[in-house]
Design an enzyme around this catalytic site. Structure first.
Site, PDB file in Angstrom:
ATOM      1  N   GLU A  77       0.829  -1.214   0.000  1.00 31.91           N
ATOM      2  CA  GLU A  77       0.000   0.000   0.000  1.00 31.91           C
ATOM      3  C   GLU A  77       0.861   1.261   0.000  1.00 31.91           C
ATOM      4  O   GLU A  77       0.572   2.226  -0.718  1.00 31.91           O
ATOM      5  CB  GLU A  77      -0.947   0.020   1.201  1.00 31.91           C
ATOM      6  CG  GLU A  77      -1.978  -1.080   1.229  1.00 31.91           C
ATOM      7  CD  GLU A  77      -2.697  -1.263  -0.076  1.00 31.91           C
ATOM      8  OE1 GLU A  77      -2.858  -0.296  -0.839  1.00 31.91           O
ATOM      9  OE2 GLU A  77      -3.079  -2.408  -0.358  1.00 31.91           O
ATOM     10  N   HIS A 122       2.210   2.403  -3.235  1.00 30.92           N
ATOM     11  CA  HIS A 122       1.271   3.171  -4.070  1.00 30.92           C
ATOM     12  C   HIS A 122       1.443   4.675  -3.839  1.00 30.92           C
ATOM     13  O   HIS A 122       1.175   5.470  -4.740  1.00 30.92           O
ATOM     14  CB  HIS A 122      -0.169   2.783  -3.758  1.00 30.92           C
ATOM     15  CG  HIS A 122      -0.634   1.529  -4.442  1.00 30.92           C
ATOM     16  ND1 HIS A 122      -0.688   1.408  -5.801  1.00 30.92           N
ATOM     17  CD2 HIS A 122      -1.081   0.350  -3.952  1.00 30.92           C
ATOM     18  CE1 HIS A 122      -1.144   0.200  -6.119  1.00 30.92           C
ATOM     19  NE2 HIS A 122      -1.387  -0.464  -5.013  1.00 30.92           N
TER      20      HIS A 122
END
Ligand code: NI
Length: 186
Positions: free
Chosen positions: A144, A147
């Protein structure tokens, strides 16, 4: 609340460095986080980063129910929101495991990452969170947070021969190995 559209690989919002959140307790951040959880509940994944819903801010969410985690994390990963997260590896061990991504639909690949990490972040409640984790928890947080820096998991792969469509893996003993469930994409 709203279900948000997921940006897919190639959209510029996934290639940019996301901006820090000035006030983690701001009402618009609470709304964004609520929409991200509703989106994740709808699409069925383990985690989501704000750039994946076309918002270039340093916000990620994740959650893995106990039933979906491996033995090392059998208690599951609690629903967690990280704002302006920072990660550092703990030790030198590298783990390789399968990953998928809601922004790279249908594909899966083997990704090497530090096995153990420490992460720190702010929360929407205005508190600080600090955890040292390993296993799938460490992997989903790294995925995550990548990202937020414009990095998709294929960019971390060292063996591109493991990149494949999930729908084909049952035909291929080399790829059809115990792995994270298909719904644990992030
Ligand atoms: Ni992803």
């Amino acid at each position: 609340m709203s279900i948000l559209k997921i940006a897919r690989m190639g959209h510029p919002v996934l290639e940019q460095r996301a901006a820090p959140v000035a006030d983690p307790t701001a009402p618009e951040i609470a709304r964004l986080v609520a929409d991200m959880y509703q989106t994740l509940d709808d699409i069925g994944g383990a985690g989501l980063a704000a750039p994946q819903v076309h918002v270039g801010l340093r916000v990620v969410i994740f959650e893995v129910p106990a039933v979906r985690t491996s033995e090392e994390n059998e208690e599951g990963i609690p629903r967690t929101t990280l704002i302006n997260p920072e990660i550092e590896p703990v030790g030198d061990e590298i783990a390789v495991d399968w990953e998928g991504c809601l922004s790279v639909p249908g594909l899966r690949g083997a990704v090497p990452r530090p096995a153990r990490i420490r992460y720190r972040a702010s929360t929407p409640e205005g508190t600080r969170i600090e955890r040292e984790v390993d296993g799938f928890h460490a992997r989903v947080v790294q995925h995550e947070c990548d990202h937020l820096d414009g990095i998709l998991y294929p960019m971390r792969m060292t063996d591109l021969s493991t990149l494949h469509f999930v729908s084909e893996m049952r035909h291929n003993p080399r790829l059809n190995q115990p792995a994270i469930p298909v719904e644990d994409v992030a």
